[in-house]
Design a protein around this motif. Structure first.
Motif, PDB file in Angstrom:
ATOM      1  N   LEU A 156      34.365  29.150  36.919  1.00 32.24           N
ATOM      2  CA  LEU A 156      35.362  30.029  36.317  1.00 32.24           C
ATOM      3  C   LEU A 156      36.689  29.277  36.234  1.00 32.24           C
ATOM      4  CD1 LEU A 156      33.077  31.984  37.202  1.00 32.24           C
ATOM      5  CD2 LEU A 156      34.843  33.700  37.557  1.00 32.24           C
ATOM      6  N   LEU A 157      37.367  29.416  35.119  1.00 29.62           N
ATOM      7  CA  LEU A 157      38.584  28.639  34.865  1.00 29.62           C
ATOM      8  C   LEU A 157      39.810  29.453  35.264  1.00 29.62           C
ATOM      9  CD1 LEU A 157      37.534  27.356  31.328  1.00 29.62           C
ATOM     10  CD2 LEU A 157      37.363  26.129  33.509  1.00 29.62           C
ATOM     11  N   PRO A 158      40.598  28.973  36.213  1.00 32.02           N
ATOM     12  CA  PRO A 158      41.785  29.723  36.655  1.00 32.02           C
ATOM     13  C   PRO A 158      42.721  30.062  35.505  1.00 32.02           C
ATOM     14  CG  PRO A 158      41.342  27.900  38.152  1.00 32.02           C
ATOM     15  CD  PRO A 158      40.397  27.728  36.985  1.00 32.02           C
ATOM     16  N   ILE A 159      43.203  31.292  35.504  1.00 35.78           N
ATOM     17  CA  ILE A 159      44.214  31.718  34.536  1.00 35.78           C
ATOM     18  C   ILE A 159      45.562  31.492  35.219  1.00 35.78           C
ATOM     19  CG2 ILE A 159      45.106  33.653  33.180  1.00 35.78           C
ATOM     20  CD1 ILE A 159      42.206  34.703  33.038  1.00 35.78           C
ATOM     21  N   LYS A 160      46.201  30.375  34.896  1.00 36.31           N
ATOM     22  CA  LYS A 160      47.304  29.844  35.700  1.00 36.31           C
ATOM     23  C   LYS A 160      48.494  30.782  35.780  1.00 36.31           C
ATOM     24  CE  LYS A 160      45.925  25.040  35.039  1.00 36.31           C
ATOM     25  NZ  LYS A 160      46.297  23.705  34.477  1.00 36.31           N
ATOM     26  N   GLU A 161      48.797  31.479  34.684  1.00 34.11           N
ATOM     27  CA  GLU A 161      49.946  32.398  34.716  1.00 34.11           C
ATOM     28  C   GLU A 161      49.697  33.563  35.672  1.00 34.11           C
ATOM     29  OE1 GLU A 161      52.555  33.031  31.031  1.00 34.11           O
ATOM     30  OE2 GLU A 161      50.563  32.641  30.203  1.00 34.11           O
ATOM     31  N   ILE A 162      48.451  34.008  35.761  1.00 34.42           N
ATOM     32  CA  ILE A 162      48.118  35.073  36.717  1.00 34.42           C
ATOM     33  C   ILE A 162      48.202  34.542  38.145  1.00 34.42           C
ATOM     34  CG2 ILE A 162      46.226  36.502  37.598  1.00 34.42           C
ATOM     35  CD1 ILE A 162      47.504  37.842  35.261  1.00 34.42           C
ATOM     36  N   TRP A 163      47.747  33.310  38.350  1.00 35.24           N
ATOM     37  CA  TRP A 163      47.868  32.714  39.694  1.00 35.24           C
ATOM     38  C   TRP A 163      49.336  32.647  40.111  1.00 35.24           C
ATOM     39  CZ3 TRP A 163      44.028  28.858  42.079  1.00 35.24           C
ATOM     40  CH2 TRP A 163      42.714  29.260  41.805  1.00 35.24           C
ATOM     41  N   SER A 164      50.200  32.290  39.182  1.00 33.83           N
ATOM     42  CA  SER A 164      51.635  32.239  39.492  1.00 33.83           C
ATOM     43  C   SER A 164      52.166  33.620  39.823  1.00 33.83           C
ATOM     44  CB  SER A 164      52.405  31.652  38.303  1.00 33.83           C
ATOM     45  OG  SER A 164      52.020  30.313  38.066  1.00 33.83           O
ATOM     46  N   LEU A 165      51.693  34.637  39.080  1.00 35.46           N
ATOM     47  CA  LEU A 165      52.101  36.016  39.359  1.00 35.46           C
ATOM     48  C   LEU A 165      51.625  36.450  40.744  1.00 35.46           C
ATOM     49  CD1 LEU A 165      53.248  38.789  38.540  1.00 35.46           C
ATOM     50  CD2 LEU A 165      51.046  39.258  37.416  1.00 35.46           C
ATOM     51  N   TYR A 216      37.842  29.726  45.480  1.00 36.31           N
ATOM     52  CA  TYR A 216      39.108  29.801  44.762  1.00 36.31           C
ATOM     53  C   TYR A 216      40.225  30.097  45.768  1.00 36.31           C
ATOM     54  CZ  TYR A 216      36.113  29.770  40.721  1.00 36.31           C
ATOM     55  OH  TYR A 216      35.160  29.390  39.802  1.00 36.31           O
ATOM     56  N   GLU A 217      41.097  29.115  45.968  1.00 34.22           N
ATOM     57  CA  GLU A 217      42.140  29.182  46.998  1.00 34.22           C
ATOM     58  C   GLU A 217      43.005  30.429  46.875  1.00 34.22           C
ATOM     59  OE1 GLU A 217      43.313  27.033  49.614  1.00 34.22           O
ATOM     60  OE2 GLU A 217      41.252  26.276  49.488  1.00 34.22           O
ATOM     61  N   ILE A 218      43.169  30.922  45.651  1.00 28.77           N
ATOM     62  CA  ILE A 218      44.063  32.053  45.417  1.00 28.77           C
ATOM     63  C   ILE A 218      43.609  33.295  46.181  1.00 28.77           C
ATOM     64  CG2 ILE A 218      42.920  33.029  43.360  1.00 28.77           C
ATOM     65  CD1 ILE A 218      46.733  32.395  43.787  1.00 28.77           C
ATOM     66  N   THR A 219      42.330  33.369  46.523  1.00 27.64           N
ATOM     67  CA  THR A 219      41.836  34.566  47.221  1.00 27.64           C
ATOM     68  C   THR A 219      42.490  34.742  48.595  1.00 27.64           C
ATOM     69  OG1 THR A 219      39.933  33.337  48.089  1.00 27.64           O
ATOM     70  CG2 THR A 219      39.609  34.550  46.032  1.00 27.64           C
ATOM     71  N   LYS A 220      43.053  33.675  49.142  1.00 28.48           N
ATOM     72  CA  LYS A 220      43.717  33.767  50.452  1.00 28.48           C
ATOM     73  C   LYS A 220      44.990  34.612  50.392  1.00 28.48           C
ATOM     74  CE  LYS A 220      42.007  29.281  52.052  1.00 28.48           C
ATOM     75  NZ  LYS A 220      42.376  27.884  52.429  1.00 28.48           N
ATOM     76  N   LYS A 221      45.474  34.873  49.197  1.00 29.87           N
ATOM     77  CA  LYS A 221      46.705  35.648  49.038  1.00 29.87           C
ATOM     78  C   LYS A 221      46.462  37.153  49.067  1.00 29.87           C
ATOM     79  CE  LYS A 221      48.871  31.758  48.279  1.00 29.87           C
ATOM     80  NZ  LYS A 221      49.771  31.168  49.298  1.00 29.87           N
ATOM     81  N   GLU A 231      51.049  34.533  43.322  1.00 29.94           N
ATOM     82  CA  GLU A 231      51.903  33.823  44.290  1.00 29.94           C
ATOM     83  C   GLU A 231      53.252  34.540  44.425  1.00 29.94           C
ATOM     84  OE1 GLU A 231      51.407  31.191  46.179  1.00 29.94           O
ATOM     85  OE2 GLU A 231      49.695  30.074  45.337  1.00 29.94           O
ATOM     86  N   GLU A 232      53.826  34.934  43.301  1.00 26.73           N
ATOM     87  CA  GLU A 232      55.124  35.608  43.321  1.00 26.73           C
ATOM     88  C   GLU A 232      55.046  36.938  44.057  1.00 26.73           C
ATOM     89  OE1 GLU A 232      58.383  37.278  40.034  1.00 26.73           O
ATOM     90  OE2 GLU A 232      56.730  35.966  39.385  1.00 26.73           O
ATOM     91  N   LEU A 233      54.019  37.731  43.750  1.00 29.37           N
ATOM     92  CA  LEU A 233      53.856  39.026  44.419  1.00 29.37           C
ATOM     93  C   LEU A 233      53.583  38.845  45.911  1.00 29.37           C
ATOM     94  CD1 LEU A 233      51.678  40.785  41.688  1.00 29.37           C
ATOM     95  CD2 LEU A 233      54.035  41.387  42.303  1.00 29.37           C
ATOM     96  N   HIS A 234      52.777  37.853  46.237  1.00 33.15           N
ATOM     97  CA  HIS A 234      52.495  37.569  47.651  1.00 33.15           C
ATOM     98  C   HIS A 234      53.780  37.209  48.400  1.00 33.15           C
ATOM     99  CE1 HIS A 234      50.226  36.194  51.141  1.00 33.15           C
ATOM    100  NE2 HIS A 234      50.904  35.059  51.106  1.00 33.15           N
ATOM    101  N   ASN A 235      54.629  36.403  47.766  1.00 35.30           N
ATOM    102  CA  ASN A 235      55.896  36.015  48.402  1.00 35.30           C
ATOM    103  C   ASN A 235      56.840  37.201  48.559  1.00 35.30           C
ATOM    104  OD1 ASN A 235      55.042  33.359  48.633  1.00 35.30           O
ATOM    105  ND2 ASN A 235      55.981  32.716  46.695  1.00 35.30           N
ATOM    106  N   LEU A 236      56.668  38.215  47.703  1.00 33.55           N
ATOM    107  CA  LEU A 236      57.445  39.454  47.818  1.00 33.55           C
ATOM    108  C   LEU A 236      56.827  40.425  48.833  1.00 33.55           C
ATOM    109  CD1 LEU A 236      58.194  40.112  44.025  1.00 33.55           C
ATOM    110  CD2 LEU A 236      59.855  39.427  45.775  1.00 33.55           C
ATOM    111  N   ARG A 237      55.741  39.986  49.459  1.00 33.60           N
ATOM    112  CA  ARG A 237      55.033  40.788  50.478  1.00 33.60           C
ATOM    113  C   ARG A 237      54.439  42.075  49.893  1.00 33.60           C
ATOM    114  NH1 ARG A 237      55.842  38.407  55.285  1.00 33.60           N
ATOM    115  NH2 ARG A 237      57.709  37.114  55.574  1.00 33.60           N
ATOM    116  N   ILE A 238      54.016  42.011  48.620  1.00 34.40           N
ATOM    117  CA  ILE A 238      53.317  43.136  48.000  1.00 34.40           C
ATOM    118  C   ILE A 238      51.842  43.028  48.354  1.00 34.40           C
ATOM    119  CG2 ILE A 238      52.755  44.269  45.825  1.00 34.40           C
ATOM    120  CD1 ILE A 238      55.750  44.291  46.564  1.00 34.40           C
ATOM    121  N   PRO A 239      51.224  44.069  48.920  1.00 29.70           N
ATOM    122  CA  PRO A 239      49.788  44.006  49.209  1.00 29.70           C
ATOM    123  C   PRO A 239      48.977  43.865  47.920  1.00 29.70           C
ATOM    124  CG  PRO A 239      50.839  45.797  50.430  1.00 29.70           C
ATOM    125  CD  PRO A 239      51.838  45.316  49.417  1.00 29.70           C
ATOM    126  N   LEU A 240      48.062  42.910  47.927  1.00 31.63           N
ATOM    127  CA  LEU A 240      47.244  42.601  46.757  1.00 31.63           C
ATOM    128  C   LEU A 240      45.777  42.797  47.105  1.00 31.63           C
ATOM    129  CD1 LEU A 240      49.008  39.245  45.744  1.00 31.63           C
ATOM    130  CD2 LEU A 240      49.533  41.557  44.911  1.00 31.63           C
TER     131      LEU A 240
END
Length: 198
Positions: free
Chosen positions: A85-94, A122-127, A96-105
């Motif tokens: 599966l090919l990462p959708i980079k703009e969503i990954w950035s979003l 997929y590393e992003i799942t850790k967020k 990361e941004e929400l995670h840094n704002l401490r929004i539960p995902l």
């Protein structure tokens, strides 16, 4: 100030692109064999998503159903497609941004048992605070029970959640329970506006 306390993501075609043609080409050396592989694999995929068929049994049946020169390719597909599966980079950035704002995902996604077991590839799942895949639970979108399971498991109030999915029927199912959402078609800016980000 975000409009919602919790953001829920689908995985395929939201967090990462699920492109069947691209995935099959990673395992099939000759384009002439692509239709044969697809016919052996795709008809049972919805049942695998819902956990109503055993993954290993389906894999073995598919291997037996193709010409011998494709047996290894089919086996390799079932064992490794989750890597493609090919990462959708703009969503990954979003994310990361929400995670840094401490929004539960959260992730709420239809997927076979193999993907549920391997999603941390997929590393992003850790967020994410919580992740639910359909097959292990033997329920999936747009069944309202799958959404209720998410709300109950993580003590979420539907009206405080926002859902991002690539299918309108899945978004409508969430809305029927009080959870707003957006059909994602690649426009990350539309998602940002909907949840209250500039």
């Amino acid at each position: 100030m975000l409009n919602y306390k919790n953001i829920i993501f689908d995985f395929g075609n939201v967090i990462a692109e699920y492109n069947e043609d691209y995935i099959f080409r990673q395992f099939c050396a000759d384009a002439k064999d692509l239709p044969t592989m697809a016919q052996a694999i795709l008809p049972t995929w919805p049942q695998l998503d819902y956990g109503s068929l055993d993954y290993q049994e389906v894999k073995e049946q598919a291997m037996q159903s193709v010409p011998s020169h494709l047996t290894e390719a089919v086996e390799n597909f079932y064992d490794n497609w989750y890597r493609c599966l090919l990462p959708i980079k703009e969503i990954w950035s979003l994310i990361e941004e929400l995670h840094n704002l401490r929004i539960p995902l959260y992730i709420l996604s239809n997927a076979p048992t193999l993907f549920a077991a391997k999603a941390d590839y997929y590393e992003i799942t850790k967020k994410f605070t919580g992740i639910l895949f359909s097959a292990p639970l033997k329920m999936g979108k747009p069944n309202p029970d799958f959404y209720r399971y998410l709300f109950d498991t993580y003590s979420l109030i539907p009206e405080e959640c926002f859902f991002i999915d690539d299918r309108s029927d899945n978004i409508m199912a969430g809305r029927s329970l009080g959870m707003d959402g957006i059909v994602f078609s690649g426009d990350v800016q539309a998602v940002r506006r909907a949840i209250g980000l500039p």
